[in-house]
Design a protein around this motif. Structure first.
Motif, short mmCIF file in Angstrom:
data_model
loop_
_atom_site.label_atom_id
_atom_site.label_comp_id
_atom_site.label_asym_id
_atom_site.label_seq_id
_atom_site.Cartn_x
_atom_site.Cartn_y
_atom_site.Cartn_z
N UNK A 277 13.98 4.62 -0.28
CA UNK A 277 13.89 5.91 -0.97
C UNK A 277 12.78 5.88 -2.01
N UNK A 278 12.58 4.74 -2.67
CA UNK A 278 11.49 4.62 -3.63
C UNK A 278 10.13 4.71 -2.95
N UNK A 279 10.03 4.16 -1.75
CA UNK A 279 8.78 4.22 -0.99
C UNK A 279 8.43 5.67 -0.68
N UNK A 280 9.42 6.42 -0.17
CA UNK A 280 9.15 7.81 0.23
C UNK A 280 8.92 8.72 -0.98
N UNK A 281 9.49 8.36 -2.12
CA UNK A 281 9.32 9.19 -3.30
C UNK A 281 8.18 8.77 -4.19
N UNK A 282 7.40 7.76 -3.78
CA UNK A 282 6.30 7.27 -4.60
C UNK A 282 5.18 8.30 -4.71
N UNK A 283 4.32 8.10 -5.67
CA UNK A 283 3.20 9.03 -5.87
C UNK A 283 1.91 8.56 -5.20
N UNK A 284 1.99 7.48 -4.45
CA UNK A 284 0.81 6.93 -3.76
C UNK A 284 1.27 5.97 -2.67
N UNK A 285 0.34 5.60 -1.82
CA UNK A 285 0.63 4.59 -0.80
C UNK A 285 0.80 3.23 -1.47
N UNK A 286 1.78 2.47 -0.99
CA UNK A 286 1.99 1.12 -1.50
C UNK A 286 1.17 0.10 -0.74
N UNK A 287 0.96 0.33 0.54
CA UNK A 287 0.18 -0.58 1.38
C UNK A 287 -1.29 -0.20 1.24
N UNK A 288 -2.09 -1.10 0.67
CA UNK A 288 -3.46 -0.72 0.35
C UNK A 288 -4.33 -1.96 0.17
N UNK A 289 -5.65 -1.74 0.23
CA UNK A 289 -6.61 -2.76 -0.14
C UNK A 289 -6.72 -2.83 -1.66
N UNK A 290 -7.19 -3.96 -2.15
CA UNK A 290 -7.58 -4.05 -3.55
C UNK A 290 -8.79 -3.15 -3.79
N UNK A 291 -9.07 -2.77 -5.03
CA UNK A 291 -10.25 -1.91 -5.28
C UNK A 291 -11.54 -2.50 -4.72
N UNK A 292 -11.74 -3.81 -4.88
CA UNK A 292 -12.96 -4.43 -4.37
C UNK A 292 -13.03 -4.36 -2.85
N UNK A 293 -11.92 -4.71 -2.17
CA UNK A 293 -11.93 -4.68 -0.71
C UNK A 293 -12.01 -3.24 -0.20
#
Length: 386
Positions: A277-293
């Motif tokens: 439920x926290x995943x679906x209610x988040x304000x952004x994607x959790x699975x992501x690259x680091x800023x540099x990548x």
């Protein structure tokens, strides 16, 4: 294998649109395993072996097509899912299914269908993936579609993020089986999306070099590629450079996968994600690259568009492919008898259903079947366009 508390749990699936005997389990397989198997056994999945990935109707047997790409995405997706404690079966099913909605000739075919349906809602390959799986692919006697789980359809609908304005094909399915389009999809769906990026970013380098439309000198203008290549050449100084391209691709994929795992763990911790439920209610994607990548990945994409996807050879092939699809759409619209029996018999009389039906027929074609049909109707060459 134990899963993280924020993983999708087959025992708590929201189920299928149509109730099935035996419920969510059948023998040893849970709902997500059965989803994966239904996709693998589908006609639509088998057709991917003759659909364009990068090169349209490639002459060589060593180039990737939609099927091999989907298998590679699934391998990367499973690796990331396992490291994060996610459900590997759901991740694999999403990866295998993600390109099923692509028409022949890849994005060139999609552009032609979008133009053909411009007055009837357009064409979107992501939405068409769900249409194929939920409506068109119908091996069961009592309902249309594969009757896949809510989580599988939700993940396909939103693997690129929440959907504010769904295309007509997705809106029709969502009206019957609410996929909660404004919310984020599961972490498994997010993994499938980023695994797709990792796979085609790097494997398209391999195919571009193999085809001779990309050179190593061009590739080495990217500083992070040049640095990695220098390290590889130093480590394997006694090996011919052409033997090291595969090592470059492997190391690139490994670096991106490890970056995603580390960054995703950090995102989950920072956002205090404790459950799905926290995943679906988040304000952004959790699975992501680091800023540099992420910046490196964007730079690589820009490079690939400039040097591979928009290469003059590719542009010429795409132009020809768009003509084939556009010609076939017009031919079937004006002379429905040219369509095969079952499709011709089911052709609606009224718009927009009529044009959408023709687009369904065309989108299901492989590259070579579309080329064969075009040759039979137009005498072996694309018809002149106004």
């Amino acid at each position: 294998m134990s899963h993280a508390p924020f993983a999708s749990d087959p025992a708590h699936s929201r189920g299928r649109l149509h109730a099935e005997e035996g419920g969510l389990m059948r023998g040893p397989r849970d709902v997500f395993q059965r989803d994966r198997d239904r996709i693998i056994h589908s006609i639509a999945f088998r057709r991917l072996r003759h659909k364009t990935q990068v090169f349209i109707s490639p002459d060589g047997d060593h180039y990737r097509v939609r099927l091999t790409h989907s298998l590679e995405v699934a391998q990367i997706g499973r690796t990331i899912a396992r490291a994060l404690g996610l459900n590997e079966d759901l991740t694999e099913a999403l990866c295998l299914a993600h390109d099923i909605g692509h028409p022949p000739f890849g994005h060139a075919g999609e552009d032609a269908l979008e133009e053909a349906l411009c007055a009837h809602g357009g064409f979107d390959h992501n939405a068409h993936t769900i249409r194929v799986l939920a409506v068109l692919e119908s091996p069961y006697p009592r309902w249309n579609g594969l009757n896949l789980s809510w989580e599988l359809l939700e993940g396909l609908a939103k693997h690129n993020g929440p959907v504010a304005d769904p295309p007509w094909a997705l809106a029709q399915i969502n009206a019957r089986f609410d996929l909660e389009l404004p919310r984020w999809a599961s972490l498994e769906a997010q993994v499938a999306a980023i695994a797709d990026d990792i796979a085609y970013d790097n494997h398209d380098i391999d195919d571009g070099l193999r085809a001779g439309i990309l050179t190593m000198d061009q590739l080495l203008t990217l500083p992070f590629i040049a640095e990695r290549w220098e390290n590889i050449r130093s480590e394997f100084s006694d090996v011919a450079p052409d033997r090291l391209v595969a090592e470059l691709v492997r190391q690139q994929i490994g670096a991106m996968v490890n970056d995603v795992i580390d960054q995703t763990r950090a995102n989950i911790a920072a956002s205090a994600i404790a459950g799905i439920a926290d995943v679906r209610g988040a304000d952004r994607a959790m699975v992501a690259f680091s800023p540099e990548m992420r910046e490196r990945e964007r730079m690589l994409k820009r490079f690939m568009y400039a040097n591979v996807y928009h290469h003059p050879v590719q542009v010429d092939a795409a132009d020809g492919a768009r003509v084939i699809v556009a010609d076939l759409f017009a031919a079937y619209r004006d002379r429905p008898a040219l369509m095969t029996g079952a499709w011709r018999a089911a052709l609606p009389d009224e718009e927009p259903a009529r044009s959408r039906h023709i687009a369904d027929y065309l989108a299901g074609m492989t590259d070579r079947f579309a080329e064969t049909q075009h040759a039979q109707i137009f005498g072996g060459k694309a018809a002149a366009r106004d």
